[in-house]
Enzyme design. Structure first.
Site, PDB file in Angstrom:
ATOM      1  N   GLY A  50       0.793  -1.227   0.000  1.00 10.88           N
ATOM      2  CA  GLY A  50       0.000   0.000   0.000  1.00 10.88           C
ATOM      3  C   GLY A  50       0.823   1.272   0.000  1.00 10.88           C
ATOM      4  N   SER A  51       2.157   1.167  -0.135  1.00 11.59           N
ATOM      5  CA  SER A  51       3.000   2.370  -0.075  1.00 11.59           C
ATOM      6  C   SER A  51       2.978   3.157  -1.388  1.00 11.59           C
ATOM      7  CB  SER A  51       4.446   1.992   0.281  1.00 11.59           C
ATOM      8  OG  SER A  51       4.939   1.044  -0.640  1.00 11.59           O
ATOM      9  N   GLY A  52       2.491   2.534  -2.483  1.00 10.32           N
ATOM     10  CA  GLY A  52       2.363   3.269  -3.747  1.00 10.32           C
ATOM     11  C   GLY A  52       3.237   2.750  -4.876  1.00 10.32           C
ATOM     12  N   SER A  54       2.984   0.125  -6.966  1.00 11.70           N
ATOM     13  CA  SER A  54       2.307  -0.223  -8.232  1.00 11.70           C
ATOM     14  C   SER A  54       1.791   1.020  -8.928  1.00 11.70           C
ATOM     15  CB  SER A  54       1.131  -1.177  -7.977  1.00 11.70           C
ATOM     16  OG  SER A  54       1.621  -2.378  -7.462  1.00 11.70           O
ATOM     17  N   GLU A 165       6.550  -6.887  -9.141  1.00 11.83           N
ATOM     18  CA  GLU A 165       6.553  -8.104  -8.310  1.00 11.83           C
ATOM     19  C   GLU A 165       6.268  -9.352  -9.141  1.00 11.83           C
ATOM     20  OE1 GLU A 165       4.877  -7.969  -4.352  1.00 11.83           O
ATOM     21  OE2 GLU A 165       4.573  -5.815  -4.591  1.00 11.83           O
TER      22      GLU A 165
HETATM   23  N1  ATP Z   1      -7.709   2.149  -8.201  1.00 11.69           N
HETATM   24  C1  ATP Z   1      -7.510   2.721  -7.020  1.00 11.69           C
HETATM   25  N2  ATP Z   1      -8.320   3.706  -6.556  1.00 11.69           N
HETATM   26  C2  ATP Z   1      -8.121   4.312  -5.374  1.00 11.69           C
HETATM   27  N3  ATP Z   1      -7.093   3.982  -4.548  1.00 11.69           N
HETATM   28  C3  ATP Z   1      -6.263   3.012  -4.942  1.00 11.69           C
HETATM   29  C4  ATP Z   1      -6.418   2.319  -6.187  1.00 11.69           C
HETATM   30  N4  ATP Z   1      -5.412   1.410  -6.303  1.00 11.69           N
HETATM   31  C5  ATP Z   1      -4.674   1.516  -5.187  1.00 11.69           C
HETATM   32  N5  ATP Z   1      -5.184   2.467  -4.359  1.00 11.69           N
HETATM   33  C6  ATP Z   1      -4.641   2.900  -3.063  1.00 11.69           C
HETATM   34  O1  ATP Z   1      -3.419   3.562  -3.342  1.00 11.69           O
HETATM   35  C7  ATP Z   1      -2.426   3.231  -2.364  1.00 11.69           C
HETATM   36  C8  ATP Z   1      -1.193   2.668  -3.041  1.00 11.69           C
HETATM   37  O2  ATP Z   1      -1.519   1.421  -3.664  1.00 11.69           O
HETATM   38  P1  ATP Z   1      -0.475   0.617  -4.533  1.00 11.69           P
HETATM   39  O3  ATP Z   1      -1.177  -0.560  -5.135  1.00 11.69           O
HETATM   40  O4  ATP Z   1       0.214   1.544  -5.451  1.00 11.69           O
HETATM   41  O5  ATP Z   1       0.563   0.153  -3.401  1.00 11.69           O
HETATM   42  P2  ATP Z   1       1.685  -0.991  -3.445  1.00 11.69           P
HETATM   43  O6  ATP Z   1       2.845  -0.437  -2.699  1.00 11.69           O
HETATM   44  O7  ATP Z   1       1.927  -1.432  -4.856  1.00 11.69           O
HETATM   45  O8  ATP Z   1       1.008  -2.146  -2.625  1.00 11.69           O
HETATM   46  P3  ATP Z   1       1.233  -3.769  -2.699  1.00 11.69           P
HETATM   47  O9  ATP Z   1       2.630  -4.048  -2.246  1.00 11.69           O
HETATM   48  O10 ATP Z   1       0.206  -4.257  -1.738  1.00 11.69           O
HETATM   49  O11 ATP Z   1       0.968  -4.193  -4.122  1.00 11.69           O
HETATM   50  C9  ATP Z   1      -3.093   2.269  -1.400  1.00 11.69           C
HETATM   51  O12 ATP Z   1      -3.521   3.025  -0.290  1.00 11.69           O
HETATM   52  C10 ATP Z   1      -4.280   1.740  -2.161  1.00 11.69           C
HETATM   53  O13 ATP Z   1      -5.339   1.442  -1.285  1.00 11.69           O
END
Ligand code: ATP
Length: 295
Positions: A50-52, A54, A165
């Site tokens: 969830g850090s951002g 992706s 990933e």
């Molecule tokens: N389509 C979306 N609409 C609104 N918020 C989103 C959406 N996709 C992700 N988020 C939120 O944006 C933030 C970052 O998500 P992201 O998927 O980029 O994190 P991540 O670091 O890749 O996580 P993970 O390791 O779990 O894949 C999270 O708080 C998530 O809940």
């Protein structure tokens, strides 16, 4: 080859992505991101769930996201969306078989028909997918589908490739196959964005950017991400990530005066470091042996 010869860096400045929860409250997926990526670089993206990661990976690949703001200059990567491989391959497969998937990717990149068949054969063989090339997805495992998605993206030989990933559902042998393919692309000049949770796979000198709560909180080498520059708590731990066992051991050995900076990260560096230590330390390291064996 479809490479863009441009040597201009990709540049993000003041970039944010905001969205909203179902109850209408605002969520900041990314905030104030400033990042430069040079042609031919390998950039690791790390951070807790969830850090951002992706969201940033998609932006770097040129995918348009709702709620995005700030300045994004894609430089050497050009205007086309770059090949991106996601953690869940099913979300991105267009063809009905691995062969079709690779062919569609090459058609999308405008590869001439004359060179298409040889490129398809080459990447099928490099990924070990030749025997599965014409099987429907429901006859393939999740890992084989992931390999097909990686093969299709790798075959494009685009200036930039983003992998989010991608090794998480692969066994060790296939993980090594994928790492080798991506390393070969990088050696040939492709810029790689490598999103990972596996801190033990970081090359010590590769640039590593860490995200926490949608912000860029670290941008430096993997070695300084793991060990810091004399900080009591390393940047890795500050992000809420656990240090890999070997990195924690290196820090402990430094504390005991047995190792000095630069602390070892790669298997080759560990072999050199272990040669200078007593057998008790070597035995302890070998108990957690996968890392050493990979050397
Ligand atoms: N389509 C979306 N609409 C609104 N918020 C989103 C959406 N996709 C992700 N988020 C939120 O944006 C933030 C970052 O998500 P992201 O998927 O980029 O994190 P991540 O670091 O890749 O996580 P993970 O390791 O779990 O894949 C999270 O708080 C998530 O809940």
């Amino acid at each position: 080859m479809l490479r863009n010869d441009s040597q201009i860096n990709m540049n993000l400045s003041g970039v944010f992505v905001s969205g909203s929860h179902e109850d209408g409250s605002v969520v900041h997926r990314l905030e104030d991101i400033g990042l430069e990526v040079g042609p031919g670089e390998w950039l690791n993206l790390v951070g807790v769930n969830g850090s951002g990661k992706s969201t940033l990976a998609r932006l770097l690949a040129g995918i348009h996201l709702v709620g995005v703001g700030g300045v994004i200059e894609r430089g050497f990567a050009g205007d086309d969306v770059s090949p991106i491989v996601l953690q869940q391959p099913q979300a991105q497969l267009f063809g009905e078989t691995p062969r079709e998937e690779i062919q569609f990717a090459l058609e999308w990149r405008g590869v001439e028909p004359e060179s298409m068949q040889s490129r398809i054969q080459h990447i099928l063989s490099a990924t070990g997918l030749s025997a599965f090339a014409d099987k429907a997805w429901d006859q393939l495992s999740g890992g084989q589908q992931q390999l097909a998605a990686i093969a299709a993206s790798a075959a494009c030989e685009a200036p930039l490739m983003v992998l989010d990933e991608v090794t998480s559902m692969l066994d060790e042998a296939n993980r090594q196959v994928v790492l080798q393919i991506v390393k070969d692309l990088h050696k040939n000049g492709t810029t790689i964005i490598w999103v990972t949770q596996r801190l033990d796979e970081l090359d010590p000198d590769a640039r590593t950017a860490a995200l926490a709560g949608g912000r860029l909180v670290f941008n430096g080498t993997a070695r300084s991400f793991l060990f810091g520059d004399g900080d009591l708590i390393s940047p890795c731990e500050q992000c809420g990530l656990r240090l890999p066992y070997m990195a924690a051991m290196a820090i402990e050995l430094r504390r005991l005066g047995r190792l000095r900076d630069p602390l070892p990260v790669s298997p080759a560096e560990w072999e050199r470091a272990l040669a200078s230590l007593g057998p008790a330390v070597v035995q302890s390291a070998e108990k957690h042996g996968e890392f050493i064996e990979r050397g």
